[in-house]
Scaffold this motif. Structure first.
Motif, PDB file in Angstrom:
ATOM      1  N   GLN A  29       0.831  -1.132  -0.139  1.00 40.02           N
ATOM      2  CA  GLN A  29      -0.005   0.002   0.124  1.00 40.02           C
ATOM      3  C   GLN A  29       0.865   1.452  -0.103  1.00 40.02           C
ATOM      4  N   LYS A  30       1.956   1.172   0.686  1.00 41.37           N
ATOM      5  CA  LYS A  30       2.614   2.391   0.671  1.00 41.37           C
ATOM      6  C   LYS A  30       3.484   2.641  -0.547  1.00 41.37           C
ATOM      7  N   ALA A  31       3.725   1.536  -1.478  1.00 41.51           N
ATOM      8  CA  ALA A  31       4.314   1.933  -2.941  1.00 41.51           C
ATOM      9  C   ALA A  31       3.157   2.445  -3.750  1.00 41.51           C
ATOM     10  N   ILE A  32       1.895   2.061  -3.362  1.00 46.94           N
ATOM     11  CA  ILE A  32       0.919   2.532  -4.295  1.00 46.94           C
ATOM     12  C   ILE A  32       0.715   4.037  -3.759  1.00 46.94           C
ATOM     13  N   VAL A  33       0.720   4.372  -2.511  1.00 47.87           N
ATOM     14  CA  VAL A  33       0.411   5.842  -2.150  1.00 47.87           C
ATOM     15  C   VAL A  33       1.501   6.697  -2.605  1.00 47.87           C
ATOM     16  N   VAL A  34       2.860   6.210  -2.628  1.00 46.84           N
ATOM     17  CA  VAL A  34       3.968   7.110  -3.251  1.00 46.84           C
ATOM     18  C   VAL A  34       3.892   7.340  -4.484  1.00 46.84           C
ATOM     19  N   GLY A  35       3.561   6.161  -5.348  1.00 52.21           N
ATOM     20  CA  GLY A  35       3.600   6.240  -6.833  1.00 52.21           C
ATOM     21  C   GLY A  35       4.839   6.260  -7.335  1.00 52.21           C
ATOM     22  N   LYS A  36       4.752   6.158  -8.754  1.00 50.75           N
ATOM     23  CA  LYS A  36       6.070   6.060  -9.477  1.00 50.75           C
ATOM     24  C   LYS A  36       6.944   7.355  -9.296  1.00 50.75           C
ATOM     25  N   ALA A  37       8.327   7.188  -8.835  1.00 48.64           N
ATOM     26  CA  ALA A  37       9.071   8.003  -8.641  1.00 48.64           C
ATOM     27  C   ALA A  37       8.454   9.425  -7.552  1.00 48.64           C
ATOM     28  N   GLY A  38       7.380   8.835  -6.997  1.00 50.56           N
ATOM     29  CA  GLY A  38       6.889   9.819  -5.813  1.00 50.56           C
ATOM     30  C   GLY A  38       5.785  10.846  -6.303  1.00 50.56           C
ATOM     31  N   GLU A  39       5.343  10.564  -7.528  1.00 42.95           N
ATOM     32  CA  GLU A  39       4.521  11.311  -8.300  1.00 42.95           C
ATOM     33  C   GLU A  39       3.194  11.487  -7.508  1.00 42.95           C
ATOM     34  N   ARG A  40       2.575  10.352  -7.271  1.00 45.09           N
ATOM     35  CA  ARG A  40       1.483  10.178  -6.451  1.00 45.09           C
ATOM     36  C   ARG A  40       1.307  11.120  -5.351  1.00 45.09           C
ATOM     37  N   LEU A  41       2.384  10.808  -4.529  1.00 48.30           N
ATOM     38  CA  LEU A  41       2.465  11.559  -3.167  1.00 48.30           C
ATOM     39  C   LEU A  41       2.723  12.847  -3.516  1.00 48.30           C
ATOM     40  N   LYS A  42       3.415  13.363  -4.405  1.00 54.37           N
ATOM     41  CA  LYS A  42       3.465  15.016  -4.699  1.00 54.37           C
ATOM     42  C   LYS A  42       1.926  15.326  -5.015  1.00 54.37           C
ATOM     43  N   ALA A  43       1.479  14.793  -5.846  1.00 56.91           N
ATOM     44  CA  ALA A  43       0.020  15.342  -6.417  1.00 56.91           C
ATOM     45  C   ALA A  43      -0.820  15.316  -5.069  1.00 56.91           C
ATOM     46  N   ILE A  44      -0.846  14.227  -4.189  1.00 55.02           N
ATOM     47  CA  ILE A  44      -1.705  14.286  -2.866  1.00 55.02           C
ATOM     48  C   ILE A  44      -1.331  15.608  -2.152  1.00 55.02           C
ATOM     49  N   GLY A  45      -0.012  15.809  -2.028  1.00 49.30           N
ATOM     50  CA  GLY A  45       0.602  16.946  -1.186  1.00 49.30           C
ATOM     51  C   GLY A  45       0.087  18.274  -1.758  1.00 49.30           C
ATOM     52  N   THR A  46       0.152  18.336  -2.968  1.00 50.50           N
ATOM     53  CA  THR A  46      -0.012  19.924  -3.942  1.00 50.50           C
ATOM     54  C   THR A  46      -1.490  20.075  -3.619  1.00 50.50           C
ATOM     55  N   ALA A  47      -2.315  19.193  -3.777  1.00 49.04           N
ATOM     56  CA  ALA A  47      -3.923  19.400  -3.973  1.00 49.04           C
ATOM     57  C   ALA A  47      -4.282  19.678  -2.405  1.00 49.04           C
ATOM     58  N   ALA A  48      -3.661  18.970  -1.173  1.00 48.78           N
ATOM     59  CA  ALA A  48      -3.832  18.952   0.213  1.00 48.78           C
ATOM     60  C   ALA A  48      -3.462  20.656   0.493  1.00 48.78           C
ATOM     61  N   ARG A  49      -2.419  21.043   0.102  1.00 55.24           N
ATOM     62  CA  ARG A  49      -1.776  22.266   0.430  1.00 55.24           C
ATOM     63  C   ARG A  49      -2.701  23.376  -0.084  1.00 55.24           C
ATOM     64  N   LEU A  50      -2.895  23.356  -1.287  1.00 59.19           N
ATOM     65  CA  LEU A  50      -3.744  24.418  -1.817  1.00 59.19           C
ATOM     66  C   LEU A  50      -5.115  24.383  -1.165  1.00 59.19           C
ATOM     67  N   ARG A  51      -5.833  23.299  -0.662  1.00 54.31           N
ATOM     68  CA  ARG A  51      -6.845  23.718  -0.076  1.00 54.31           C
ATOM     69  C   ARG A  51      -6.745  24.135   1.423  1.00 54.31           C
ATOM     70  N   MET A  52      -5.379  23.894   2.148  1.00 53.43           N
ATOM     71  CA  MET A  52      -5.066  24.253   3.595  1.00 53.43           C
ATOM     72  C   MET A  52      -4.987  25.799   3.165  1.00 53.43           C
ATOM     73  N   GLU A  53      -4.059  26.078   2.139  1.00 44.96           N
ATOM     74  CA  GLU A  53      -4.059  27.679   2.145  1.00 44.96           C
ATOM     75  C   GLU A  53      -5.336  28.453   1.826  1.00 44.96           C
ATOM     76  N   LYS A  54      -6.285  27.970   1.217  1.00 47.89           N
ATOM     77  CA  LYS A  54      -7.488  28.644   1.076  1.00 47.89           C
ATOM     78  C   LYS A  54      -8.248  28.684   2.295  1.00 47.89           C
ATOM     79  N   LEU A  55      -8.389  27.541   3.215  1.00 48.07           N
ATOM     80  CA  LEU A  55      -9.035  27.602   4.336  1.00 48.07           C
ATOM     81  C   LEU A  55      -8.370  28.305   5.354  1.00 48.07           C
ATOM     82  N   PHE A  56      -6.908  28.290   5.484  1.00 52.63           N
ATOM     83  CA  PHE A  56      -6.364  28.854   6.466  1.00 52.63           C
ATOM     84  C   PHE A  56      -5.957  30.508   6.334  1.00 52.63           C
ATOM     85  N   GLY A  57      -6.074  30.653   4.925  1.00 56.17           N
ATOM     86  CA  GLY A  57      -5.703  32.147   4.720  1.00 56.17           C
ATOM     87  C   GLY A  57      -4.279  32.528   4.823  1.00 56.17           C
TER      88      GLY A  57
END
Length: 300
Positions: free
Chosen positions: A243-271
Motif C-alpha cells: 500500500q505504501k508503494a501505491i500511495v507514493v507512486g512512481k518516482a513519488g508522483e502520486r504522493l506529490k499530487a496528494i500533497g499539492t492538492a492538500a496544500r492548496l486547500r489548506m491555504e484557502k481555508l487557513f488564509g
C-alpha cells in the motif's frame, strides 16, 4: 434584531444519516465554507465536525457525523459508529439526511437512533436532482412520515444548494432562545492541526482507488507557524508495504499530487501560505487496533 437581543436563538443541530447521503456536502453548504471533507466514497467522514452558521437573529451550531452503517467488524468501523451514535445526545434538533431515491435498512437504523432522543427531527431528502420522476417525491415522503414522527420534511440538492434557504429558516425557527455560543467570524471548534490532517485524508479518498483509502489515515507530526506561513509535517499511515508503494507512486508522483492538492486547500481555508511535507509509514493492522486508533486521534 442583533446577536444581543433577548429573542436571539442558538442551538446544536446534529446531522445524521447512513454513509454517502451527502451530510458533509450539506454542512459545507449550510455554513458557506468547505469545512468537512467530501468524496464520492462512502464513509469518508470518520469524526464529528462542528460548523457554525451565524445569521441575523440566530446562530446554528451544526454537527456533521460519520455515516451510521451496518458493517462494524473492525475497530475503526466501531469507532465511527460510536461517534455517530453519541452525537444526537446533546442535540436541540436532529436533521436526518437520506437519499431521495431510496430508503434502506441503514436509514431505518438511523431513524431508530433519532427516535430514541427527545429533540425534534427534520427529514431531509437529498439528491432530488437524481430522481428521474419528481412526482414520486411527495408520495415517498408521505410514506416515510406516516409512521415516523418527523416535525418536517425538506427536499434538497445540497450540491447545488437547492432548497437550502427554506431549510435554514425552518431550523433557525425551531432553536431555543439563547445567546450565541461562538463569535460571528468563528466557523468551527476544530484546530487547524485537525483540519490539516482531514484535508490530506480527503485527497487520499479522492486520488486513490477502490479500498485503499480505507487503509490509510493521517497523523500531523509537526505544525508550526513561521510568520505568515504554516510549516506542516504529516505521516500517512498504511497497513502494508504494498500500500505504501501505491500511495507514493512512481518516482513519488502520486504522493506529490496528494500533497499539492492538500496544500492548496489548506491555504484557502487557513488564509496563509503552507509548506507541507508528507511521508508514508506502515503500521500493520492499525485500523483494527484500539490503542493505535486512540494515538492517531480516534478518541470517540
Amino acid at each position: 434584531m442583533t446577536l444581543q437581543d433577548p429573542s436571539h436563538r442558538c442551538g446544536r443541530v446534529v446531522l445524521i444519516g447512513r454513509p454517502n447521503v451527502g451530510k458533509s456536502t450539506l454542512l459545507n453548504a449550510l455554513i458557506g465554507e468547505r469545512l468537512s471533507i467530501v468524496s464520492p466514497k462512502p464513509q469518508t467522514t470518520r469524526h464529528s465536525i462542528l460548523g457554525v452558521a451565524t445569521r441575523e437573529g440566530a446562530q446554528i451550531v451544526f454537527v456533521d457525523t460519520p455515516g451510521l452503517h451496518a458493517a462494524g467488524g473492525r475497530a475503526l468501523n466501531r469507532h465511527v459508529n460510536r461517534v455517530a451514535r453519541q452525537a444526537p445526545e446533546e442535540a436541540d434538533l436532529i436533521v436526518h439526511v437520506a437519499d431521495a431515491r431510496r430508503w434502506t435498512d441503514e436509514d431505518e437504523a438511523v431513524w431508530r437512533l433519532a427516535a430514541a432522543h427527545a429533540a425534534p427531527k427534520l427529514l431531509v431528502l437529498n439528491k432530488v436532482d437524481l430522481v428521474p420522476d419528481k412526482g414520486r417525491l411527495l408520495p415517498f415522503a408521505a410514506e416515510l412520515t406516516r409512521t415516523r414522527d418527523y416535525a418536517g420534511v425538506h427536499f434538497l440538492c445540497a450540491r447545488r444548494q437547492d432548497g437550502l434557504a427554506a431549510l435554514l429558516d425552518d431550523i433557525a425557527g425551531r432553536l431555543p432562545e439563547g445567546p450565541p455560543a461562538f463569535g460571528e467570524d468563528e466557523l468551527t471548534d476544530r484546530s487547524e492541526r485537525f483540519l490539516a490532517a482531514e484535508l490530506i485524508r480527503e485527497q487520499l479518498m479522492l486520488q486513490l482507488s477502490a479500498e485503499l483509502p480505507y487503509a490509510t489515515t493521517v497523523e500531523i507530526e509537526r505544525f508550526e507557524d513561521e510568520g505568515a506561513m504554516a510549516r506542516i509535517a504529516a505521516a500517512i499511515w498504511v497497513e502494508r508495504d504494498g500500500q505504501k508503494a501505491i500511495v507514493v507512486g512512481k518516482a513519488g508522483e502520486r504522493l506529490k499530487a496528494i500533497g499539492t492538492a492538500a496544500r492548496l486547500r489548506m491555504e484557502k481555508l487557513f488564509g496563509r501560505k503552507v509548506f507541507l511535507q508528507l511521508w508514508v509509514k506502515v503500521r500493520e493492522n492499525w485500523s483494527d487496533d484500539e490503542a493505535a486508533l486512540r494515538r492517531l486521534g480516534y478518541d470517540g
